[in-house]
Structures are given as C-alpha cells and as structure tokens.
Enzyme design. Structure first.
Site, PDB file in Angstrom:
ATOM      1  N   LYS A  74       0.933  -1.109   0.020  1.00  0.00           N
ATOM      2  CA  LYS A  74      -0.091  -0.026  -0.066  1.00  0.00           C
ATOM      3  C   LYS A  74       0.864   1.071  -0.060  1.00  0.00           C
ATOM      4  CE  LYS A  74      -2.960   0.053   3.371  1.00  0.00           C
ATOM      5  NZ  LYS A  74      -3.833   0.426   4.490  1.00  0.00           N
ATOM      6  N   LYS A  79       3.456  -2.240  11.125  1.00  0.00           N
ATOM      7  CA  LYS A  79       2.078  -2.136  11.802  1.00  0.00           C
ATOM      8  C   LYS A  79       2.281  -2.642  13.152  1.00  0.00           C
ATOM      9  CE  LYS A  79      -2.209  -1.252  10.397  1.00  0.00           C
ATOM     10  NZ  LYS A  79      -2.694  -0.488   9.359  1.00  0.00           N
ATOM     11  N   GLY A 126      -2.728   5.781  13.646  1.00  0.00           N
ATOM     12  CA  GLY A 126      -3.740   5.200  14.166  1.00  0.00           C
ATOM     13  C   GLY A 126      -4.133   4.061  13.428  1.00  0.00           C
ATOM     14  N   ASP A 127      -5.276   3.056  13.858  1.00  0.00           N
ATOM     15  CA  ASP A 127      -5.940   2.109  13.192  1.00  0.00           C
ATOM     16  C   ASP A 127      -7.130   1.873  14.172  1.00  0.00           C
ATOM     17  OD1 ASP A 127      -5.296   0.211  10.869  1.00  0.00           O
ATOM     18  OD2 ASP A 127      -6.320  -0.921  12.180  1.00  0.00           O
TER      19      ASP A 127
HETATM   20  N1  GLU Z   1      -3.964   2.472   9.667  1.00  0.00           N
HETATM   21  C1  GLU Z   1      -3.886   3.154   8.536  1.00  0.00           C
HETATM   22  C2  GLU Z   1      -3.679   2.133   7.382  1.00  0.00           C
HETATM   23  O1  GLU Z   1      -4.211   0.942   7.263  1.00  0.00           O
HETATM   24  C3  GLU Z   1      -3.007   4.267   8.425  1.00  0.00           C
HETATM   25  C4  GLU Z   1      -1.593   4.178   8.483  1.00  0.00           C
HETATM   26  C5  GLU Z   1      -0.765   5.267   8.721  1.00  0.00           C
HETATM   27  O2  GLU Z   1      -1.422   6.616   8.631  1.00  0.00           O
HETATM   28  O3  GLU Z   1       0.582   5.341   8.855  1.00  0.00           O
HETATM   29  O4  GLU Z   1      -3.187   2.410   6.377  1.00  0.00           O
END
Ligand code: GLU
Length: 453
Positions: free
Chosen positions: A117, A129, A168-169
C-alpha cells in the site's frame, strides 16, 4: 505448472510452515502471490535474489508486556506488538490497532499489506504495523491514558522520525495518539513531531489526516466509476462501520450527490433509506461514544436498527450501486457478495484492510463488479500521514484546501498506476492484479538495489 508458479508455491508452503495458525497473514500473502506469476516471468532476477522469501519475513518483530493499573486499582496485563516489516522505501510506517482480537498474526497481515500500500502511494515510506489486544471499549479516559503511557514506554525504544512512524488504526484515534505522543515527548525530552502521525491540529497534526482514508476511498471509487461512465450522483451506497474511515466516506459520498443508506458497529447495523444523518451519527459515535442502536432511536422515521446484523444483510427495495466496507477484515462473505451483485452492485472499494473474503472477491470479479482492493483504495490515509511527515520536517502547516488537493492528486495517481499496471500485465480492469504488481515491483527493485540485507 510454470516454473514460476511452482517457485511461488514453494515459498507459500514455507510461509505456511514457518507461521503456523496465522490464517489472516496467510490470506494476505496468498492474495499478493496470486498476482505474481506474470511478474516473475518478466523479472527472473527477483527469484534469483529470493525476493519472495525475503519480503515475507519481517525485518523485525517486537512483542512486549504492557502492564497498567485500572480505575479499581487492579493490575492489568496486555500484549503489545510492533512488526517492522520492510524499510526498503523509507522508515517503517503504519498504524497501531487496539482491539481484543489482535494477535501477532493480525499485525503481520496488516504489516504485509502496508508494505505494498505504502509503495503504491509513490511516497518514501516503508511498511510496519503494531497494536495490542487492549480493548478501549468501556474504559475511562484515565485508563486509556495509563495504558497508552505504558505501551509507549516500551515502544519508544523502537520508533523515531527516521526509524518507524506509527499512527492510528482501529481503536486508536486522536485521543490515543495524544497520550502516546505525550509520553514519548516526556521520555525523550524532545518535541519530535515526526515520530507519530494523526496528531492533533494544535500539536503538529495535519489538516485532512482525519478525513483522508474515507475521502481517499471515495476519490478512488469515483475514478473506478468513471471508467464505466458512472458517478456517485444519485447512487445508493452502503458503508459498513461508523468509525473514522466510515464517517468521512459517508461525508464525501453525500458531498458528491450519493445517498448512504446503511452504517454499522460491532453491535449491529442501521438501515436508513432516507440517507444517514451524519451529524447525528457523529454526535453519537464520536462525542457520546454510544452504540449505533441509539441512532435509530433518535433518528425516528424509517431508520431501523438490526441487532447483531451486518450492513451487508440489509434488504433494500432500491438497488445499491456502491459498497464501501470500512469496518474490519473478512466482513463480507461470499453469500453477502452474491446478494450485493443480485441487488445491482456496480463498484466496491475497501476502506478497511482486507474486508472482502476471498470467496466474495471471486463472486464480485466473476460478476464484473469494479473492485478496489484496500492497498489502493484506502491508501489515502497513510499517504496523508506522509504529508503530515513532510509538514513536520519543514515546520510548516498547509491549508485544508491544499492538503485535500494533494490527497486527490495522490489517489488519482494510485488509480492510474494500478489501472496501467493491470493493462500492462494482461489483466485490464483488474485492480487487484494492478495494485499487487505495482506495489511489489517498487519494493522489489529497491530491495535489489540495496543488496542482501
Ligand atoms: N492504519 C492506516 C492504514 O491502514 C493508516 C496508517 C498510517 O497513517 O500510518 O493504512
């Protein structure tokens, strides 16, 4: 079977054997590997350099104890994780998830997806992550703060502007990022804004970061719809979830003339045929932190709460043209996808990470539904995190309009890169193939250039 296919299957068998019981991680790897035959044919150098084996093995995996004291004075123990997956393109970048179901396998699946991604955004960010099995639900602010402080006490050794930049997530929003940043600042005696993204606007955050994942998913869907001469105008839309991603997806769909008729949380779904009242939903979920059932009670009219149900179970008299799963992984089953197809679905874009089960993806593809995988469709969040890092590095802050325009440009770029790559590799219109290949090649080429490390 081609020799490339058997090389891929050998590596996949190793992944299964070396990571037992991590079903979501296996699923994420399988989905990427499924797209790679044609890549290995064109680039045999990747096989010689064991890129597939290397890319599946995280550079570093950190698991730690998180002790904290609850409001009743009892000591609570949670488990913390940070998987620093791949730093070929830049510092590890990716969110933290706080949810009782989080295991190492969850964090690895999310981290693996994040590599590709982040690569797709075209920005200089690696993939990582983290998270914890801590459940913020029902906890007081003071408990959440004590948990975050304990979590950061360990995490602080592993993060930094040039090393690893969490955000965040699920379960981690502005409140949690605030407590995490406060503790990091206190421990290091430095105002290192670049160590976390998703910060508040008065302490180093970026405008549009909160909205970015939801807005970005809608921008991506707009581009997909345009390939078929369609738009959001007048379209009926289902959005699952009612957190950050869902909220801003709903806002943008409404701004573009669509009508969102369903939203949900873990307790059930609401069907509101007149269109979700976003102010009411936000008041209930964000400010009052209440369950979505309250929405149906207060909205009245035709809004209905369906306890324990998912948005994908909604029976709508009118055709639903667009689906935006913004809740969690594997939330759409094969049967639910078949129902959406029968109900007139034209496009589905993943605001969440891996919300569509493999069986559901098969059904959508066979029906010719436009399918935007999370790696592409929800990359606007992390891309705007990278914009926050740029602003922090230059001690600048940009206007809402400028930042949103950058986000829109980035999403257009991701759509273009994904669609062109799918064409180039003989799978026109297949955004899964396009996203996997475009992301993979960017990372693999950087890994080759950096040598065996
Ligand atoms: N958790 C988000 C994602 O799945 C954002 C990650 C971020 O901003 O570092 O991409």
């Amino acid at each position: 079977m081609s020799s490339h296919r058997s090389a891929i299957e050998d590596v996949y068998a190793q992944v299964l054997a070396r990571n037992p019981g991590e079903a979501e991680f296996h699923q994420a790897v399988h989905e990427v590997f499924d797209s790679l035959d044609r890549v290995l044919e064109k680039h045999p150098g990747y096989v010689q350099a064991s890129i597939l084996e290397r890319i599946c093995e995280p550079e570093r995996q950190i698991i730690f104890r998180v002790p904290w004291v609850d409001d009743a004075g009892r000591v609570q123990i949670n488990r913390g994780f940070r998987v620093q997956y791949n730093s070929a393109l830049g510092p590890y970048k990716g969110g933290l998830r706080f949810h009782p179901t989080v295991t190492l396998g969850t964090v690895k699946f999310l981290g693996f997806e994040q590599i590709f991604k982040n690569a797709l955004t075209g920005m200089p960010i690696g993939g990582g992550k983290g998270g914890s099995d801590f459940d913020p639900k029902g906890r007081s602010d003071a408990e959440v703060m004590r948990f975050c402080q304990s979590f950061m006490t360990e995490l602080s050794r592993h993060v930094g502007e040039y090393r690893d930049v969490p955000a965040g997530d699920i379960g981690v929003g502005g409140r949690e990022i605030g407590y995490l940043f406060g503790q990091y600042k206190r421990m290091t005696n430095q105002y290192e804004s670049g160590v976390l993204t998703g910060k508040g606007l008065t302490w180093g955050g970026s405008l549009v970061r909160t909205e970015a994942t939801g807005y970005g998913a809608v921008f991506f869907t707009e581009h997909m719809l345009a390939t078929k001469g369609r738009s959001f105008d007048g379209a009926r839309v289902l959005v699952s979830g009612s957190g950050n991603v869902a909220t801003y997806a709903i806002e943008k769909v409404h701004a573009l003339g669509g009508i969102v008729v369903g939203a949900s949380d873990s307790a059930g779904a609401v069907h509101d045929p007149d269109g979700i009242d976003l102010d009411l939903l936000r008041d209930i979920k964000e400010r009052r932190r209440e369950r979505i059932s309250v929405y149906a009670d207060e909205r009245g009219d035709r809004a209905k709460f369906m306890p324990g149900a998912s948005v994908w179970d909604i029976e709508s008299d009118d055709p639903i043209q667009v689906a935006l799963p913004c809740a969690t992984q594997n939330e759409i089953s094969e049967a639910q996808a078949a129902k959406l197809v029968a109900g007139g679905l034209i496009a589905l874009a993943e605001g969440a990470n891996m919300p569509t089960t493999p069986g559901a993806i098969r059904v959508l593809r066979e029906a010719g539904v436009l399918f935007g995988p999370g790696k592409a469709a929800n990359a606007g969040g992390v891309a705007t995190s990278a914009l926050e890092m740029q602003q922090n590095a230059s001690r600048d802050s940009w206007s809402f309009e400028h930042t949103e325009a950058r986000l829109a440009e980035i999403m257009a770029g991701i759509h273009e890169r994904t669609a062109t790559t799918a064409d180039e590799y003989g799978a026109p219109g297949d955004y899964v193939v396009g996203a996997n290949i475009a992301g993979f090649i960017r990372v693999a080429d950087a890994m080759l250039a950096l040598g065996v490390i």
